[in-house]
Design a protein around this motif. Structure first.
Motif, PDB file in Angstrom:
ATOM      1  N   ILE A 224      -3.858   4.274   1.645  1.00 21.23           N
ATOM      2  CA  ILE A 224      -3.586   4.826   0.308  1.00 21.23           C
ATOM      3  C   ILE A 224      -2.907   3.793  -0.578  1.00 21.23           C
ATOM      4  O   ILE A 224      -3.266   3.622  -1.751  1.00 21.23           O
ATOM      5  CB  ILE A 224      -2.728   6.106   0.420  1.00 21.23           C
ATOM      6  CG1 ILE A 224      -3.540   7.242   1.046  1.00 21.23           C
ATOM      7  CG2 ILE A 224      -2.233   6.524  -0.974  1.00 21.23           C
ATOM      8  CD1 ILE A 224      -2.760   8.525   1.242  1.00 21.23           C
ATOM      9  N   SER A 225      -1.931   3.086  -0.008  1.00 28.09           N
ATOM     10  CA  SER A 225      -1.188   2.089  -0.787  1.00 28.09           C
ATOM     11  C   SER A 225      -2.087   0.926  -1.200  1.00 28.09           C
ATOM     12  O   SER A 225      -2.011   0.431  -2.330  1.00 28.09           O
ATOM     13  CB  SER A 225      -0.005   1.562   0.034  1.00 28.09           C
ATOM     14  OG  SER A 225       0.886   2.604   0.357  1.00 28.09           O
ATOM     15  N   LYS A 226      -2.950   0.507  -0.299  1.00 29.11           N
ATOM     16  CA  LYS A 226      -3.806  -0.637  -0.570  1.00 29.11           C
ATOM     17  C   LYS A 226      -4.839  -0.327  -1.651  1.00 29.11           C
ATOM     18  O   LYS A 226      -5.166  -1.180  -2.480  1.00 29.11           O
ATOM     19  CB  LYS A 226      -4.508  -1.065   0.719  1.00 29.11           C
ATOM     20  CG  LYS A 226      -5.304  -2.346   0.592  1.00 29.11           C
ATOM     21  CD  LYS A 226      -5.899  -2.746   1.937  1.00 29.11           C
ATOM     22  CE  LYS A 226      -6.698  -4.042   1.816  1.00 29.11           C
ATOM     23  NZ  LYS A 226      -7.274  -4.457   3.123  1.00 29.11           N
ATOM     24  N   SER A 227      -5.359   0.879  -1.663  1.00 27.10           N
ATOM     25  CA  SER A 227      -6.410   1.238  -2.633  1.00 27.10           C
ATOM     26  C   SER A 227      -5.860   1.467  -4.030  1.00 27.10           C
ATOM     27  O   SER A 227      -6.588   1.355  -5.019  1.00 27.10           O
ATOM     28  CB  SER A 227      -7.132   2.502  -2.172  1.00 27.10           C
ATOM     29  OG  SER A 227      -6.300   3.639  -2.308  1.00 27.10           O
ATOM     30  N   ARG A 228      -4.582   1.842  -4.128  1.00 25.01           N
ATOM     31  CA  ARG A 228      -3.940   2.126  -5.411  1.00 25.01           C
ATOM     32  C   ARG A 228      -4.624   3.258  -6.175  1.00 25.01           C
ATOM     33  O   ARG A 228      -4.611   3.288  -7.412  1.00 25.01           O
ATOM     34  CB  ARG A 228      -3.890   0.861  -6.289  1.00 25.01           C
ATOM     35  CG  ARG A 228      -3.071  -0.257  -5.683  1.00 25.01           C
ATOM     36  CD  ARG A 228      -2.975  -1.443  -6.604  1.00 25.01           C
ATOM     37  NE  ARG A 228      -2.166  -2.492  -6.027  1.00 25.01           N
ATOM     38  CZ  ARG A 228      -1.880  -3.651  -6.629  1.00 25.01           C
ATOM     39  NH1 ARG A 228      -2.356  -3.875  -7.849  1.00 25.01           N
ATOM     40  NH2 ARG A 228      -1.145  -4.558  -6.022  1.00 25.01           N
ATOM     41  N   LEU A 229      -5.217   4.163  -5.449  1.00 24.06           N
ATOM     42  CA  LEU A 229      -5.864   5.318  -6.062  1.00 24.06           C
ATOM     43  C   LEU A 229      -5.109   6.613  -5.791  1.00 24.06           C
ATOM     44  O   LEU A 229      -5.478   7.666  -6.304  1.00 24.06           O
ATOM     45  CB  LEU A 229      -7.298   5.458  -5.541  1.00 24.06           C
ATOM     46  CG  LEU A 229      -8.272   4.349  -5.968  1.00 24.06           C
ATOM     47  CD1 LEU A 229      -9.582   4.474  -5.193  1.00 24.06           C
ATOM     48  CD2 LEU A 229      -8.526   4.389  -7.465  1.00 24.06           C
ATOM     49  N   GLY A 230      -4.071   6.526  -4.976  1.00 21.37           N
ATOM     50  CA  GLY A 230      -3.273   7.705  -4.670  1.00 21.37           C
ATOM     51  C   GLY A 230      -3.951   8.664  -3.725  1.00 21.37           C
ATOM     52  O   GLY A 230      -3.530   9.819  -3.600  1.00 21.37           O
ATOM     53  N   THR A 231      -4.988   8.194  -3.030  1.00 15.88           N
ATOM     54  CA  THR A 231      -5.722   9.088  -2.138  1.00 15.88           C
ATOM     55  C   THR A 231      -6.550   8.291  -1.142  1.00 15.88           C
ATOM     56  O   THR A 231      -6.761   7.084  -1.315  1.00 15.88           O
ATOM     57  CB  THR A 231      -6.664  10.011  -2.960  1.00 15.88           C
ATOM     58  OG1 THR A 231      -7.221  10.992  -2.107  1.00 15.88           O
ATOM     59  CG2 THR A 231      -7.788   9.207  -3.595  1.00 15.88           C
ATOM     60  N   THR A 232      -7.013   8.977  -0.117  1.00 14.63           N
ATOM     61  CA  THR A 232      -8.002   8.405   0.789  1.00 14.63           C
ATOM     62  C   THR A 232      -8.940   9.505   1.265  1.00 14.63           C
ATOM     63  O   THR A 232      -8.544  10.672   1.377  1.00 14.63           O
ATOM     64  CB  THR A 232      -7.363   7.726   2.009  1.00 14.63           C
ATOM     65  OG1 THR A 232      -8.394   7.166   2.836  1.00 14.63           O
ATOM     66  CG2 THR A 232      -6.568   8.719   2.843  1.00 14.63           C
ATOM     67  N   ALA A 233     -10.175   9.125   1.498  1.00 16.00           N
ATOM     68  CA  ALA A 233     -11.130  10.057   2.070  1.00 16.00           C
ATOM     69  C   ALA A 233     -10.926  10.121   3.575  1.00 16.00           C
ATOM     70  O   ALA A 233     -10.450   9.166   4.199  1.00 16.00           O
ATOM     71  CB  ALA A 233     -12.554   9.607   1.762  1.00 16.00           C
ATOM     72  N   VAL A 234     -11.276  11.238   4.154  1.00 19.02           N
ATOM     73  CA  VAL A 234     -11.314  11.374   5.619  1.00 19.02           C
ATOM     74  C   VAL A 234     -12.778  11.561   5.978  1.00 19.02           C
ATOM     75  O   VAL A 234     -13.444  12.470   5.470  1.00 19.02           O
ATOM     76  CB  VAL A 234     -10.476  12.567   6.098  1.00 19.02           C
ATOM     77  CG1 VAL A 234     -10.520  12.653   7.624  1.00 19.02           C
ATOM     78  CG2 VAL A 234      -9.030  12.439   5.613  1.00 19.02           C
ATOM     79  N   VAL A 235     -13.297  10.659   6.807  1.00 17.61           N
ATOM     80  CA  VAL A 235     -14.719  10.683   7.151  1.00 17.61           C
ATOM     81  C   VAL A 235     -14.911  10.738   8.659  1.00 17.61           C
ATOM     82  O   VAL A 235     -14.021  10.360   9.434  1.00 17.61           O
ATOM     83  CB  VAL A 235     -15.437   9.436   6.594  1.00 17.61           C
ATOM     84  CG1 VAL A 235     -15.333   9.382   5.075  1.00 17.61           C
ATOM     85  CG2 VAL A 235     -14.867   8.155   7.206  1.00 17.61           C
ATOM     86  N   ASN A 236     -16.085  11.210   9.067  1.00  9.68           N
ATOM     87  CA  ASN A 236     -16.408  11.203  10.492  1.00  9.68           C
ATOM     88  C   ASN A 236     -17.114   9.897  10.847  1.00  9.68           C
ATOM     89  O   ASN A 236     -17.275   9.007  10.005  1.00  9.68           O
ATOM     90  CB  ASN A 236     -17.252  12.422  10.866  1.00  9.68           C
ATOM     91  CG  ASN A 236     -18.569  12.484  10.089  1.00  9.68           C
ATOM     92  OD1 ASN A 236     -19.073  11.464   9.602  1.00  9.68           O
ATOM     93  ND2 ASN A 236     -19.141  13.683   9.964  1.00  9.68           N
ATOM     94  N   GLU A 237     -17.568   9.800  12.079  1.00 11.73           N
ATOM     95  CA  GLU A 237     -18.197   8.566  12.540  1.00 11.73           C
ATOM     96  C   GLU A 237     -19.481   8.251  11.767  1.00 11.73           C
ATOM     97  O   GLU A 237     -19.899   7.091  11.678  1.00 11.73           O
ATOM     98  CB  GLU A 237     -18.516   8.678  14.043  1.00 11.73           C
ATOM     99  CG  GLU A 237     -17.278   8.810  14.927  1.00 11.73           C
ATOM    100  CD  GLU A 237     -16.470   7.529  14.990  1.00 11.73           C
ATOM    101  OE1 GLU A 237     -16.987   6.483  14.557  1.00 11.73           O
ATOM    102  OE2 GLU A 237     -15.316   7.574  15.459  1.00 11.73           O
TER     103      GLU A 237
END
Length: 321
Positions: A224-237
């Motif tokens: 989240i910190s690296k993207s600077r978008l305030g979010t992250t997706a959660v994905v499967n394989e």
């Protein structure tokens, strides 16, 4: 301010408004014939005039061109010195004049007639030379000018401008001119962007933060910190989107959890993220953000594969808002 000056200002607005409302009396068979002549023409609309009428003519040309009716401007004075070559066989010619008696108009009109083009006179004097010689009359008569001396073109040029807009809008309707067509002629500026800019034009500029459901809290925070978008997706394989974690989700979890050593993405992610497809118009994406009062959307393809993140800041940067 002087009361007399304020009265003059209000009187000017009143007179100009009356000049517009008075045009309703001139939307008649002649107006209908002018529309049909332009709509059925295989050529362009050539508009000419002198003085203030010439300036109005240039504006009408610009409006017609931007709304799907090809048009060009030919100054009445220049026409008799070579610019008549602009007129092609299938063109419809509109000559604009308040008096219909200007010397340049009197010279120009017979030349146009000799070419055999349909001549439409937009004129404020239906007893004038221009009115008599025109195939079709667009009546823009006004009772008086707003000028205290009843001389400077004010109400008359307003009436001409509105008549031109009326033609353009009616032709848009007749031609089935859509917002998508409008975008083709207005690719620049914020207006154009609202009509053609899509999600696919914006999200690739951003990072593509993603974690697996088994990701640790540290991994989540780093992404989240690296993207600077305030979010992250959660994905499967298979890289399909299964959820979303925002920095707000992380803060709320920290407030309610004593032991964070075993926290994983699967413990805190939102399983129903708001998504959008790449081909969606950016302006529609904005409406979704406003509807749900959120600042980002997960971009997915038609099969649910995670593509990236569209952030509110992307729309602000492009002037969509």
């Amino acid at each position: 301010m002087n009361v007399e000056i304020l009265h003059t200002a209000l009187k000017t607005i009143q007179l100009e408004a009356e000049s517009i409302s008075g045009l309703a009396n001139f939307i008649d068979k002649s107006f209908e014939k002018a529309l049909e002549s332009i709509h059925q023409s295989k050529g362009r609309v050539v508009i000419s005039g002198i003085g203030k009428s010439a300036i109005v003519g240039q504006k009408i040309v610009a409006t017609l061109n931007s709304t799907g009716t090809p048009a060009l401007f030919m100054h009445a004075a220049d026409a008799i010195h070579g610019d008549l070559g602009m007129i092609q066989q299938d063109d419809v010619v509109i000559v604009i004049s308040k008096s219909g008696e200007s010397p340049e108009v009197k010279v120009l009109v017979p030349l146009i007639k000799n070419f055999g083009n349909i001549l439409i006179g937009m004129v404020g004097n239906t007893d004038s030379f221009l009115a008599r010689e025109s195939d079709i009359i667009l009546n823009t008569t006004v009772n008086q000018e707003a000028c205290p001396n009843n001389l400077a073109p004010t109400c008359s040029t307003t009436a001409q401008m509105v008549m031109g807009d009326t033609l353009a809008v009616c032709l848009m309707k007749m031609n089935g001119f859509t917002g998508r067509d409008f975008a083709k002629y207005h690719p620049g500026g914020n207006l154009g962007k609202r009509l053609y800019l899509r999600v696919s034009d914006l999200y690739p500029q951003n990072a593509q933060p993603a974690v697996l459901p088994s990701a640790t809290l540290k991994e989540i925070i780093v992404v989240i910190s690296k993207s600077r978008l305030g979010t992250t997706a959660v994905v499967n394989e298979a890289e399909q989107l299964v959820g979303i974690i925002t920095d707000g989700d992380v803060r709320r979890m920290l407030e309610t959890t004593d032991d964070i050593s075993k926290v994983q993405a699967s413990d805190i992610f939102n399983k129903n993220p708001k998504t959008i497809e790449p081909d969606t118009l950016a302006v529609d994406a904005l409406e979704t953000l406003r509807k749900f009062d959120i600042s980002q959307l997960m971009v997915v393809d038609t099969h649910g594969k995670y593509m990236g993140v569209l952030h509110l800041h992307d729309l602000v940067r492009e002037g969509i808002i």
